[in-house]
Design a protein around this motif. Structure first.
Motif, mmCIF file in Angstrom:
data_model
loop_
_atom_site.group_PDB
_atom_site.id
_atom_site.type_symbol
_atom_site.label_atom_id
_atom_site.label_comp_id
_atom_site.label_asym_id
_atom_site.label_seq_id
_atom_site.Cartn_x
_atom_site.Cartn_y
_atom_site.Cartn_z
ATOM 1 N N TYR A 274 44.439 42.650 12.226
ATOM 2 C CA TYR A 274 43.606 43.927 12.135
ATOM 3 C C TYR A 274 42.308 43.808 12.438
ATOM 4 O O TYR A 274 41.271 44.023 11.682
ATOM 5 C CB TYR A 274 43.900 44.447 10.662
ATOM 6 N N PRO A 275 42.186 43.717 13.864
ATOM 7 C CA PRO A 275 40.751 43.446 14.564
ATOM 8 C C PRO A 275 39.927 44.777 14.760
ATOM 9 O O PRO A 275 40.448 45.699 15.090
ATOM 10 C CB PRO A 275 41.142 42.828 15.785
ATOM 11 N N CYS A 276 38.756 44.682 13.905
ATOM 12 C CA CYS A 276 37.831 45.889 13.988
ATOM 13 C C CYS A 276 37.322 45.951 15.142
ATOM 14 O O CYS A 276 36.757 45.000 15.900
ATOM 15 C CB CYS A 276 37.065 45.649 12.736
ATOM 16 N N ARG A 277 37.136 47.232 15.753
ATOM 17 C CA ARG A 277 36.499 47.464 16.896
ATOM 18 C C ARG A 277 34.916 47.772 16.816
ATOM 19 O O ARG A 277 34.457 47.750 17.740
ATOM 20 C CB ARG A 277 37.049 48.790 17.630
ATOM 21 N N HIS A 278 34.375 47.410 15.738
ATOM 22 C CA HIS A 278 32.912 47.621 15.623
ATOM 23 C C HIS A 278 32.276 46.245 15.438
ATOM 24 O O HIS A 278 31.535 46.037 16.074
ATOM 25 C CB HIS A 278 32.866 48.634 14.323
#
Length: 156
Positions: free
Chosen positions: A38-42
């Motif tokens: 669940y990689p955060c794009r922020h």
């Protein structure tokens, strides 16, 4: 050619969190992270185990045109620090390969630039694309699912 990997802007992410709506005007989904994946794009990091994350449709473009793709992304549900622009490949890019594609200043795909690239060769391919004057930025997407990952720009 110096390049930088860029996360989604904080203003964009704050608006998503505040409004709770995605680019299709649907409610964002909220889930609990089971660990990796669940990689955060922020922050360009994995959402920590047990922490909430958001799933939503996102169009990382300012304009709407036939080439302005919308796709699924994950974000940490709670505020996180935006990853600083860096010449280092973000740790969230762990798949063996990604779709890398150049865009013009008017946010249109530059034909002939889209290519599935081994992860360890993304920076070199982006540098080669930036040798062309018609390339304004380069986007990285999942080769398997077309999820937007991050953007590459010429270093300022």
């Amino acid at each position: 050619m110096d390049i930088e990997f860029h996360a989604l802007p904080t203003e964009t992410v704050a608006q998503i969190r505040d409004l709770g709506r995605d680019d299709y005007d649907l409610p964002v989904e909220r889930h609990v992270s089971g660990g990796d994946g669940y990689p955060c794009r922020h922050c360009l990091e994995e959402t920590p185990l047990g922490q909430d994350y958001l799933v939503l449709a996102h169009k990382p473009f300012e304009t709407t045109n036939p080439y302005a793709e919308t796709g699924p992304i994950f974000l940490c549900a709670e505020p996180c620090a935006r990853a600083e622009p860096s010449d280092k490949t973000p740790a969230i890019l762990r798949a063996p390969e990604y779709l890398v594609r150049g865009y013009s200043a008017d946010e249109r795909i530059v034909y002939g630039t889209g290519k599935v690239v081994p992860t360890d060769q993304i920076a070199a391919y982006a540098r080669a694309l930036f040798e062309r004057k018609d390339i304004a930025f380069v986007d990285i997407r999942s080769a398997a699912n077309n999820c937007y990952q991050c953007r590459i720009r010429r270093a300022s």
